[in-house]
Design an enzyme around this catalytic site. Structure first.
Site, PDB file in Angstrom:
ATOM      1  CG  HIS A  75      -0.617 -13.218  -5.505  1.00 25.94           C
ATOM      2  ND1 HIS A  75      -0.664 -14.511  -5.051  1.00 25.94           N
ATOM      3  CD2 HIS A  75       0.219 -12.559  -4.657  1.00 25.94           C
ATOM      4  CE1 HIS A  75       0.100 -14.639  -3.985  1.00 25.94           C
ATOM      5  NE2 HIS A  75       0.653 -13.468  -3.723  1.00 25.94           N
ATOM      6  CG  ASP A 101      -2.647 -13.077   1.561  1.00 25.61           C
ATOM      7  OD1 ASP A 101      -1.557 -12.480   1.629  1.00 25.61           O
ATOM      8  OD2 ASP A 101      -2.805 -14.109   0.893  1.00 25.61           O
TER       9      ASP A 101
END
Length: 372
Positions: free
Chosen positions: A223, A294
């Protein structure tokens, strides 16, 4: 050092498959069918699952997403935590999006533990973190999954960005420290993931198994930025994914924004690596289902690539669905821009129409499987 074909097969427990690598995927997986005649632009739009900023079901952002769905300029919507803060507005928002397009994907993370967007505070059944759930036993876990699956489907969602097939390592920043993995043993992890998938698919919800080829022993969180697993990853981490393929549970797979120079010597993240997604996952392991990225707005991609580079690179690598939260530097014209980028890449020969058609065929198979 890169791995040769024999090492890959042996490491993934497929050494006995010989030349018949496709046997890793069971025969009952829905075969790629003929694609209905669709304009190229419509085929491209279908590959986009797009997020947005805002939680108001009657706000400007919601209005824009409804228009995208009605105009079929996207294939689905992603709802994140910032879109689902309270029960009634979240359900109203989901209902409005579902009404705009009955066959579009409506995706959310309903994994459990710290990653459960529709949570107990909103009146939904609590799904404990995986490490806690495994202490209750598989039978109790399967019963809980069945309840959670009915609730998610009733709320209008038909794609769950779960389960986690990564292996447990308490020192891991993204998975282990939050108890998101079902354990350190590949067989047990695959068994729990299979139970999860069976419950949700029974309610018409597709499940994205993540994060191929294994995020559990990484050091760092994608992230935030690049995570290199070259020195920590082992073939054991890919084993749960392979088992789920062979048992007929793998229809939607999410790759990770991870660098593994043993599999990808050029240092590309898995999301953008054809060697990993096409070479390892499809050619070696025999996977025939849909591959979804993702979130392409995550730091590991966003800090190193433009959105255009990420979109084109992901499609070239073999991804069939592009997940873009559009929350970092939101672009109100993102669907049109993706169309423009992909069409330009096709015109200059960097992408082919066949690659887009192939992705659409896989989506047809996934829809046929999940929706019966």
């Amino acid at each position: 050092m890169t791995m040769d074909r024999r090492q890959l097969l042996a490491g993934l427990g497929l050494a006995g498959a010989g030349a018949g690598l496709a046997s890793a995927q069971p025969e009952h997986f829905p075969r790629i069918a003929e694609v209905p005649v669709r304009p190229l632009e419509a085929q491209i739009a279908r590959l986009i699952i797009m997020g947005f900023v805002g939680a108001d079901p009657r706000g400007e952002s919601a209005d824009a997403m409804v228009r995208h769905l009605e105009e079929r300029s996207i294939g689905g919507v992603l709802m994140l935590r910032h879109n689902a803060r309270e029960r009634d507005p979240a359900l109203a928002l989901a209902a409005r999006l579902r009404a705009a397009s009955a066959d579009a994907w409506l995706a959310i993370d309903q994994e459990g533990g710290v990653v459960q967007r529709l949570n107990a505070e909103m009146g939904f059944t609590r799904i404990p973190r995986a490490t806690e759930l495994t202490t209750r036993g598989l039978e109790a876990g399967a019963e809980l999954f069945a309840v959670a699956a009915r609730e998610l489907a009733d709320a209008g969602f038909n794609m769950n960005l779960a389960p986690i097939a990564d292996l447990y390592d308490p020192a891991n920043d993204a998975i282990g420290q939050y108890g998101r993995a079902y354990g350190p043993d590949p067989d047990s992890v695959a068994t729990w993931c299979a139970a999860f998938i069976e419950a949700f698919e029974a309610q018409g919800v597709a499940c994205a198994i993540k994060h191929f080829p294994g995020h559990g022993r990484s050091r760092g969180d994608s992230h935030d930025g690049y995570v290199d697993i070259s020195d920590t990853w082992t073939f054991e981490e890919a084993a749960p994914f392979g088992q789920l393929m062979r048992s007929g549970h793998a229809h939607l797979m999410m790759g990770a924004h991870l660098i593994n120079r043993r599999l990808e010597p050029d240092g590309l993240p898995v999301t953008l690596s054809r060697r990993v997604l096409h070479g390892l996952l499809r050619q070696v392991m025999g996977y025939e289902g849909v591959v979804i990225t993702d979130d392409l707005d995550m730091g590991a991609i966003r800090h190193h690539y433009t959105r255009e580079q990420a979109v084109i690179g992901a499609l070239k690598a073999g991804n069939d669905l592009l997940l873009i939260s559009n929350s970092a530097n939101p672009d109100p014209d993102l669907p049109a821009n993706v169309q423009r980028w992909v069409m330009a890449a096709i015109e200059r020969g960097e992408l082919s129409e066949e690659r887009i058609s192939e992705a659409n065929q896989r989506l047809d198979a996934l829809e046929g499987h999940v929706r019966g």
